[in-house]
Scaffold this motif. Structure first.
Motif, short mmCIF file in Angstrom:
data_model
loop_
_atom_site.label_atom_id
_atom_site.label_comp_id
_atom_site.label_asym_id
_atom_site.label_seq_id
_atom_site.Cartn_x
_atom_site.Cartn_y
_atom_site.Cartn_z
N THR A 146 0.87 4.08 -2.93
CA THR A 146 0.58 5.48 -2.63
C THR A 146 1.62 6.40 -3.26
O THR A 146 1.28 7.41 -3.87
CB THR A 146 0.55 5.70 -1.10
N ASP B 60 0.84 -1.21 0.00
CA ASP B 60 0.00 0.00 0.00
C ASP B 60 0.87 1.26 0.00
O ASP B 60 0.52 2.26 -0.64
CB ASP B 60 -0.92 0.01 1.22
N SER B 61 1.98 1.21 0.73
CA SER B 61 2.89 2.36 0.77
C SER B 61 3.49 2.62 -0.60
O SER B 61 3.57 3.77 -1.06
CB SER B 61 3.99 2.11 1.80
N SER C 121 1.23 6.42 -7.07
CA SER C 121 0.04 7.17 -7.49
C SER C 121 0.28 8.67 -7.41
O SER C 121 -0.21 9.43 -8.26
CB SER C 121 -1.17 6.77 -6.63
N HIS C 122 1.02 9.13 -6.41
CA HIS C 122 1.35 10.55 -6.31
C HIS C 122 2.24 10.98 -7.48
O HIS C 122 2.05 12.07 -8.03
CB HIS C 122 2.06 10.85 -4.99
#
Length: 225
Positions: free
Chosen positions: A193, A189-190, A196-197
């Motif tokens: 994230t 998940d990290s 995606s940024h």
């Protein structure tokens, strides 16, 4: 390097100068990529980003080729162990951001070394477990971490060092440009994230056509009966 008598830094400067003089070669090498995700792993010598025009010129050439560019600046979580070292990294990031003038993401890597890992029998956090509130002061740099402790504001033992810290505090307060995304490579998940940024920052995939849904037929309703 041995032939020219250069050290590591001199060798890097020579390589960048040679590359900029032969940008047609780089253009040919990149010509075969279309809608691909390219990663340029750049050297860590900060002077290449703050004192020389190599990287800004390279970025301008990539932009001219129609390549969307985003810089990702990484510092390791171990920097939190020394607040002066950490703020040196913050100022370096700020200087490079101003110099390159491109979309930018700052990342705090190796967060698994300072956060608990329930899947690890030892609990993880090999560099010592830190509380969320403490980590937050570094992810969104709190300049008052540099401020003197209560009762030491008038420390006469090194007033010039104290004045320098106060000037840095004021600079970061006046120009809050730097914040960090936490990156834990053991946590999918990290990773998602951070990626995606980066995608959002450089609008990766914005030019793609939306996919049309396939036409429904009788077979699509069999499981609903």
């Amino acid at each position: 390097m041995s032939e020219l008598g250069y050290g590591p830094n001199g060798g890097l400067v020579y390589c960048f100068e040679y590359l900029l003089q032969n940008m047609d070669w780089l253009e040919e090498e990149l010509g075969g990529f279309d809608d691909d995700y390219l990663v340029f792993d750049c050297p860590g010598q900060i002077e290449l980003y703050t004192h020389h025009p190599f990287l800004p010129t390279l970025v301008q050439n990539l932009t001219r080729l129609g390549i969307r560019v985003c810089a990702v600046y990484l510092i390791e979580s171990q920097f939190m162990e020394d607040k002066y070292k950490f703020f040196s990294g913050v100022l370096s990031a700020m200087s490079a951001m101003v110099n390159l003038e491109i979309p930018w993401i700052n990342v705090m890597s190796k967060m698994d070394l300072v956060t608990a890992n329930p899947d690890d029998e030892s609990g993880g956090a090999r560099n010592g477990l830190r509380q969320r509130k403490d980590i937050a002061r570094y992810l969104d740099p709190d300049p008052f971490l540099l401020a003197s402790r209560r009762g030491q504001e008038g420390n006469e033992s090194n007033p010039r060092f104290h004045a320098l810290n106060q000037a840095i505090v004021q600079l970061i307060e006046d120009h809050p440009l730097v914040s960090f995304l936490p990156l834990d490579l053991t946590n999918p998940d990290s990773i998602e994230t951070v990626v995606s940024h980066i995608d959002y920052t450089m609008q990766y995939g914005e030019d793609e056509e939306p996919k049309e849904p396939h036409d429904l037929d009788e077979g699509d309703f069999q499981g609903l009966e």
